[in-house]
Design an enzyme around this catalytic site. Sequence first.
Site, mmCIF file in Angstrom:
data_model
loop_
_atom_site.group_PDB
_atom_site.id
_atom_site.type_symbol
_atom_site.label_atom_id
_atom_site.label_comp_id
_atom_site.label_asym_id
_atom_site.label_seq_id
_atom_site.Cartn_x
_atom_site.Cartn_y
_atom_site.Cartn_z
ATOM 1 N N HIS A 1 -3.170 -1.104 -5.150
ATOM 2 C CA HIS A 1 -2.978 -0.201 -4.068
ATOM 3 C C HIS A 1 -2.052 0.866 -4.580
ATOM 4 O O HIS A 1 -1.034 0.902 -3.760
ATOM 5 C CB HIS A 1 -2.813 -0.752 -2.797
ATOM 6 C CG HIS A 1 -3.440 0.405 -1.568
ATOM 7 N ND1 HIS A 1 -4.191 -0.177 -0.605
ATOM 8 C CD2 HIS A 1 -2.955 1.593 -1.582
ATOM 9 C CE1 HIS A 1 -4.312 1.012 -0.015
ATOM 10 N NE2 HIS A 1 -3.682 1.938 -0.408
ATOM 11 N N ASP B 1 0.820 -1.197 0.045
ATOM 12 C CA ASP B 1 -0.138 0.056 -0.015
ATOM 13 C C ASP B 1 0.885 1.244 -0.021
ATOM 14 O O ASP B 1 0.855 2.074 0.973
ATOM 15 C CB ASP B 1 -1.025 -0.026 1.076
ATOM 16 C CG ASP B 1 -1.725 -1.143 1.547
ATOM 17 O OD1 ASP B 1 -2.089 -2.144 0.423
ATOM 18 O OD2 ASP B 1 -1.922 -1.595 2.710
ATOM 19 N N ARG C 1 4.366 -8.387 -0.308
ATOM 20 C CA ARG C 1 3.876 -7.358 -1.172
ATOM 21 C C ARG C 1 5.109 -6.327 -1.178
ATOM 22 O O ARG C 1 5.302 -5.734 -0.150
ATOM 23 C CB ARG C 1 2.539 -6.707 -0.780
ATOM 24 C CG ARG C 1 1.573 -7.718 -0.941
ATOM 25 C CD ARG C 1 0.173 -7.113 -0.712
ATOM 26 N NE ARG C 1 -0.010 -7.000 0.579
ATOM 27 C CZ ARG C 1 -0.869 -6.565 1.497
ATOM 28 N NH1 ARG C 1 -2.027 -6.130 0.781
ATOM 29 N NH2 ARG C 1 -0.918 -6.383 2.696
ATOM 30 N N GLU D 1 -11.443 -0.558 -3.692
ATOM 31 C CA GLU D 1 -10.647 -0.135 -2.394
ATOM 32 C C GLU D 1 -9.644 0.721 -2.900
ATOM 33 O O GLU D 1 -9.391 0.785 -3.987
ATOM 34 C CB GLU D 1 -10.479 -1.298 -1.408
ATOM 35 C CG GLU D 1 -9.180 -1.961 -1.913
ATOM 36 C CD GLU D 1 -8.774 -3.223 -0.864
ATOM 37 O OE1 GLU D 1 -9.764 -3.213 0.210
ATOM 38 O OE2 GLU D 1 -7.751 -3.638 -1.059
#
Length: 643
Positions: free
Chosen positions: A582, A343, A616, A518
Site C-alpha cells: 500500500h 496505507d 504496520r 488493491e
Amino acid sequence: MNRYLAALGKTVFSSFLLVVGFAQPLAAAASSEETLPETCYLFSYFLDNGQDGLHLAWSRDGHEWEALKAGASFLQPTVGNEKLMRDPCIARGPDGVFHMVWTDSWTDRTIGYASSKNLIDWSEQRALPVMEHEPTARNCWAPEIIWDAKQAQFLIHWSTTIPGRFPATAKTAESDYNHRIYATTTKDFVSFTPTTLFFDPGINCIDASILPVDGKFAMFFKDETKSPKAMKNLRLAFADELAGPYQVEPKPLNPPDSWTEGPTALRVGDETVVYFDCYTKHRYGALATRDFKSWQDVTAKLKFPKGIRHGTAFSVPRDIVQQLITPVGPLSWINPILPQRADPHVVLHSDSYYYFTATVPEYDRIEVRRARTLGGLPAAETKVVWTKHASGPMSHHIWAPEIHHIDGKWYIYFAAGRAEAIWDIRTYVLENPSPNPLEGDWTEKGQLKMNWVSFTLDATTFEHGGSRYLAWAQSAPDEKGTGIYLAKMDSPWSITGNQVRLTKPELPWETIGHNVNEAPAVLKKNGRLFMTYSASATDANYCLGMLVAKDSADLLNPKSWDKSPSPVFKSDSRNRQYGPGHNAFTTTPDGKTDILVYHSRGYEKIEGDPLGNPDRATRAQIIRWKPNGMPDLGIPVADGPLR
C-alpha cells in the site's frame, strides 16, 4: 505475580561518564538555531513485553522526556527463545563502540548482546550463555554492562534464580524465586571470565544498577521479598571498588508498600535522580538527593513517553544531541518514519511541504500532518480533520485516506463501512478550500459512486494527457476478491463513463490468504506510467505488483497495460521487514530523486487477524532506475537512517 507482569530493568553507567548517542533526526527535533543545554539526557527503554525492541527518549532537564523516532523501535530482537529485548543497557567502550545487553527471554540462561558504532547499524545479535554452566538456572534478568576503567574491562551483571540455593530465604518470593546478582567480565566480548556470585545481600534481589559517586560506587537494587512481609522496594548499597564488596544501607529508599522496581540513576546538575518503575500504578516515579541522606520525591516533575517500561538513563553532550536530532536534508529520515500508520499517502505540494495522511490503528478518524522533509513528519503537528459518524455511512472501518490538491482545493479520498454493516466498504470524498489543509473546514462531498455498488476502497487520482483519472480497488459482481479499476473523472468527487478493470488477482502471489489486487499508486516517468498495486492478505504475504503503460497509450484499454509476472516488492527476512505494500510515490523538492513510501511490519508472525494488528509502520526508500527506464524498488530496507 504483578512483579512478573511488569518490567525488568537496568541502568547504564560506567565508572567514568559514558558518552551515549543515537542517530535520530526526527521526533522532538531541535532546530539548528536552538541552543541546547551543555548536557542533555537519554533514556533507553522497552514497551509492552519487549517484543519490538529498543526504544529511546531524550530530555533537556532530566524531567520531561520525549520519545525519539516517534516512539518506534531502533532495533528488533532476534535472539533468545522468546526473542524479546527487555531492559536494554548500553555502554560505550574506550574505542567508541557501543555495547548493549538485554533480557532476551523470561526463562533463558542467556542474555542478548550486540554492538554498534552509531546505535543505528548493529552487529549480528548474539545470545551470551552466561548461566549455561548451571543447568537448573531458571532465568537471566535485567543485565547491565559497565566499563571498568581501572581494570580496563567490561563488567556484566544480572539476576538469576538457581533452585536450592540460599535456603535461608527460600519461600520469600513468588514461585520460589531466590534471585541474586551474578556477573562476568570481558575485554573483547569473545572471551569471558567464569560467572561468579557478584552480590548477595541476604535477601531476594533483582534490578541492580550501579552509579559512580564521590569516588565510590552506589548500587540501587530491588528487594524482592514478598513474605512473610512484602517489601518490594528499592535499597541502596555502597562499595569502594566497582567489583565490591557492597554494604547495604539499613533503610529502604521508599516505603515498604511502594511496590517499585527497575531503578536507574542519573546526575542532573548537583542532584542525583533515581527513576523507578511504579509497576502496579503503571507510571514512573523519581527521588532526588544531593547528599544520599535526604531524598525528595520529584515524581510530579516527570513526563515520560506513554507505555515506557523499566528504562535506563544516560547523560550526553550537547553537540551529540544537536547533531543527531536535527534534520539535515531532504533525504534525511529514519525508518520506520511513523509507527502504527498503515496505507501511507504523501503529497509534496507547491508550498514545499510534504502533506501526510494514513490509516490509524483505531480506524476511526483521518489525520493530516505536514513537514518540510519526510524526516520531519514524526515531530510535525498532527490535525484530526475528520472523525467517523456514530452510525450509518462512514461510521466504521475508516481506511486508506489519500490527500490530493486539485484545482485550488484539497480533497481526501477514503474508504468506510457502516456500523450496521461493517464490510459494506465504499469510497467517500472530503473537500477543503483552505490553502493549508490543516486549517479551514472539511466538508463531506458524499460517496464517490462507481458503475455498480460493491466493496470499494483505496481510491487514488492522477492527471494525464489533459484528463483526470481515478484508480481504485473493487469487487466484481460475479467474482471473488478485488481488482484494480480505472475511469475518467468529471469532478473531483465523481467519475464519468465506463470503468475498466486493469488487473484481477490470478497469479499465485496475488491469492495468498485472500484474492486481492488493491491500493493502486501511479508514477509517471521515462515515457511510461507505472501503477503499483498490493496483493494477497495483509500479513507477511502482502506485496507489490506493477502495471506499466506507455504514456501515449489509451489508458482505458486494459491491453495497454503490461503486468509484472512476479512481485516487484516483497517481504525480506534479512532486513526483518514483512508485508510491504500500500504505497505512495513522492520526490525530493528538486524532483531529482523518486521515493517509495509504504508500510510494513518488523516481524513475520502475527497473532489473530492481521487487520487487528496495529504494527504496520510507515517507511520510505529511494527508487533506483534501471538503464531500460524501469524502476528498481529493491527490497525493504532495514530499520535505521536512509542509506
